[in-house]
Design a protein around this motif. Structure first.
Motif, PDB file in Angstrom:
ATOM      1  N   PRO A 279      22.897 125.479 134.515  1.00  0.00           N
ATOM      2  CA  PRO A 279      22.786 124.457 133.474  1.00  0.00           C
ATOM      3  C   PRO A 279      21.995 123.227 133.928  1.00  0.00           C
ATOM      4  CG  PRO A 279      25.038 124.570 134.320  1.00  0.00           C
ATOM      5  CD  PRO A 279      24.287 125.725 134.900  1.00  0.00           C
ATOM      6  N   GLU A 280      21.990 122.967 135.238  1.00  0.00           N
ATOM      7  CA  GLU A 280      21.280 121.778 135.731  1.00  0.00           C
ATOM      8  C   GLU A 280      19.759 121.968 135.689  1.00  0.00           C
ATOM      9  OE1 GLU A 280      22.905 119.790 139.028  1.00  0.00           O
ATOM     10  OE2 GLU A 280      24.946 119.961 138.256  1.00  0.00           O
ATOM     11  N   LEU A 283      19.314 122.686 131.011  1.00  0.00           N
ATOM     12  CA  LEU A 283      19.459 121.572 130.060  1.00  0.00           C
ATOM     13  C   LEU A 283      18.308 120.563 130.123  1.00  0.00           C
ATOM     14  CD1 LEU A 283      23.323 120.974 130.177  1.00  0.00           C
ATOM     15  CD2 LEU A 283      22.017 122.145 128.429  1.00  0.00           C
ATOM     16  N   PRO A 284      17.813 120.183 131.316  1.00  0.00           N
ATOM     17  CA  PRO A 284      16.685 119.242 131.331  1.00  0.00           C
ATOM     18  C   PRO A 284      15.441 119.776 130.624  1.00  0.00           C
ATOM     19  CG  PRO A 284      17.718 119.310 133.481  1.00  0.00           C
ATOM     20  CD  PRO A 284      18.334 120.413 132.668  1.00  0.00           C
ATOM     21  N   PHE A 287      16.481 119.096 126.847  1.00  0.00           N
ATOM     22  CA  PHE A 287      16.865 117.759 126.383  1.00  0.00           C
ATOM     23  C   PHE A 287      16.275 116.621 127.207  1.00  0.00           C
ATOM     24  CE2 PHE A 287      20.418 120.632 125.259  1.00  0.00           C
ATOM     25  CZ  PHE A 287      20.471 120.421 123.888  1.00  0.00           C
ATOM     26  N   THR A 289      15.792 115.027 131.385  1.00  0.00           N
ATOM     27  CA  THR A 289      16.731 114.816 132.498  1.00  0.00           C
ATOM     28  C   THR A 289      17.874 113.885 132.131  1.00  0.00           C
ATOM     29  OG1 THR A 289      14.857 115.085 133.975  1.00  0.00           O
ATOM     30  CG2 THR A 289      16.849 114.195 134.951  1.00  0.00           C
ATOM     31  N   GLN A 291      19.143 112.861 129.158  1.00  0.00           N
ATOM     32  CA  GLN A 291      20.085 113.372 128.155  1.00  0.00           C
ATOM     33  C   GLN A 291      20.900 114.546 128.708  1.00  0.00           C
ATOM     34  OE1 GLN A 291      18.436 114.444 124.305  1.00  0.00           O
ATOM     35  NE2 GLN A 291      20.479 114.802 123.467  1.00  0.00           N
ATOM     36  N   ALA A 292      20.259 115.354 129.560  1.00  0.00           N
ATOM     37  CA  ALA A 292      20.964 116.497 130.166  1.00  0.00           C
ATOM     38  C   ALA A 292      22.135 116.008 131.018  1.00  0.00           C
ATOM     39  CB  ALA A 292      20.005 117.324 131.014  1.00  0.00           C
ATOM     40  N   GLU A 293      21.904 114.937 131.777  1.00  0.00           N
ATOM     41  CA  GLU A 293      22.985 114.368 132.602  1.00  0.00           C
ATOM     42  C   GLU A 293      24.116 113.841 131.727  1.00  0.00           C
ATOM     43  OE1 GLU A 293      21.413 111.480 135.379  1.00  0.00           O
ATOM     44  OE2 GLU A 293      20.204 113.015 136.389  1.00  0.00           O
ATOM     45  N   ILE A 295      24.876 114.893 128.737  1.00  0.00           N
ATOM     46  CA  ILE A 295      25.550 116.048 128.127  1.00  0.00           C
ATOM     47  C   ILE A 295      26.546 116.657 129.123  1.00  0.00           C
ATOM     48  CG2 ILE A 295      25.194 118.467 127.398  1.00  0.00           C
ATOM     49  CD1 ILE A 295      22.598 117.456 125.972  1.00  0.00           C
ATOM     50  N   LEU A 296      26.119 116.845 130.389  1.00  0.00           N
ATOM     51  CA  LEU A 296      27.006 117.446 131.393  1.00  0.00           C
ATOM     52  C   LEU A 296      28.229 116.558 131.655  1.00  0.00           C
ATOM     53  CD1 LEU A 296      24.454 119.019 133.897  1.00  0.00           C
ATOM     54  CD2 LEU A 296      26.126 120.236 132.493  1.00  0.00           C
ATOM     55  N   GLY A 331      22.663 119.158 119.892  1.00  0.00           N
ATOM     56  CA  GLY A 331      23.255 118.708 121.166  1.00  0.00           C
ATOM     57  C   GLY A 331      24.739 118.383 121.078  1.00  0.00           C
TER      58      GLY A 331
END
Length: 369
Positions: A279-280, A283-284, A287, A289, A291-293, A295-296, A331
């Motif tokens: 997922p790391e 997701l980036p 979305f 970097t 927004q991915a952080e 989200i996680l 999202g």
């Protein structure tokens, strides 16, 4: 088993399973070996015990341990455990009266702890989550399938639905339904097979119901609002989390993996053609970097709140669960599934931490007995 090892051990932990007349005991032997090795490395005495051999009134019980060559198992006598890690492998065994009786006796025993006594029921999970303001926003609309009328009511509310067995596992028996009222064959039902799916089209609700009745075969099912998941190259994915209690007895996310659906599959399960993703990295790309952080971080917080609410609803002690969460195309986060007997994670870092946490939580239970 030498007395020396028993004296040196911090504590005695037993992995609970059921007897098997041809193989001694049931369950994933490799998993059990890895748990026993991790426990031994951390200073614990760990063995496998069957419901039949777990005599709660005895000081010593018969249990199993890997032989020195690690290719077979041998039976030995061990002290009664302080903590029981329940790995009874299937619902059929769990439902047997003698098994349920033994689990109840363990739960009521003054000198030992057993956690995760039962498998979850899908419908109950959604019922528990809907009872809390904090968790209900993540639960898709879920109803019991009670016949054609209940299906029609849900189709009126949601044109995209999933039908899932209440006690299913690993994607077995799942169907996906789309209603497109402008098409002559308005109902499209996708039925999950081993690695792909079959699509059945029907013009009327009655024809659709005939097919669904045949597929469900009288088993209890839920109907659930379908969520348009975020996808990569047309393949939807969801997040698979492992949540365990720490040595402080608090819920914590052990790890997050991503599972991407096979190109012809309606679920993301690996045995049904799904693939393991990170997922790391995933997701980036979708979305960005930052927004991915975010989200996680949201996923981790949600998972802990959901685990707490499931334990509150269950009213019995839990120490771990795996969980499937999904992100829709905007999202937003959704809860799909939790499992009280998590399968081992393939990601090495998650696997290592998961084994250590089993014993961290056992330590917490013993210290707080």
């Amino acid at each position: 088993m030498s007395n020396r090892l028993e004296e040196d051990s911090k504590a005695v932990i037993a992995i609970l399973t059921t007897h098997d007349s041809s193989r001694m005991f049931r369950g994933n032997r490799q998993n059990f070996q890895e748990i026993i090795k991790a426990g031994k490395d951390m200073g614990y005495l760990v063995y496998v015990v069957t419901v039949r051999d777990l005599k709660l009134h005895s000081q010593m019980v018969k249990g199993y341990t890997p032989s020195s060559d690690h290719h077979s198992w041998e039976q030995r006598t061990f002290p009664l455990p302080q903590v029981i890690y329940n790995r009874i492998p299937n619902r059929e065994d769990e439902m047997k009266p003698q098994v349920r009786k033994k689990i109840k006796e363990c739960l009521n025993h003054p000198n030992l702890d057993l956690y995760n006594p039962y498998f979850f029921n899908k419908r109950q999970l959604f019922s528990w989550l809907s009872k809390s303001k904090l968790t209900r926003k993540w639960a898709p609309i879920t109803k019991k399938l009670k016949g054609m009328a209940s299906l029609y009511e849900m189709i009126k509310r949601c044109s995209y639905l999933y039908l899932k067995p209440e006690d299913g596992k690993a994607g077995q028996g799942i169907m996906r339904l789309r209603y497109q009222k402008n098409k002559p064959l308005a109902y499209r039902l996708q039925i999950q097979n081993d690695k792909n799916s079959t699509t059945y089209k029907a013009a009327t609700l009655e024809r659709l119901w005939d097919r669904i009745s045949k597929e469900t075969n009288g088993d209890p099912y839920i109907i659930q609002q379908g969520i348009e998941l975020t996808s990569v190259h047309g393949r939807a994915f969801d997040l698979r989390l492992l949540i365990q209690k720490t040595n402080h007895g608090a819920w914590s996310v052990t790890g997050i993996g991503a599972r991407m659906a096979g190109s012809h599959s309606i679920t993301t399960h690996v045995p049904r053609g799904g693939t393991i993703e990170d997922p790391e990295k995933l997701l980036p790309t979708l979305f960005g970097t930052e927004q991915a952080e975010a989200i996680l971080s949201k996923v981790r917080n949600a998972a802990v709140l959901i685990a707490k609410q499931i334990e509150r609803g269950a009213k019995y002690p839990l120490g771990e669960m795996s969980m499937d969460l999904g992100l829709d195309t905007s999202g937003e986060l959704w809860f799909f599934e939790a499992n009280s007997k998590p399968m081992k994670f393939d990601e090495p870092a998650i696997r290592k931490r998961s084994l250590e946490r089993i014993f961290h939580y056992c330590e917490h239970l013993i210290e707080n007995k």
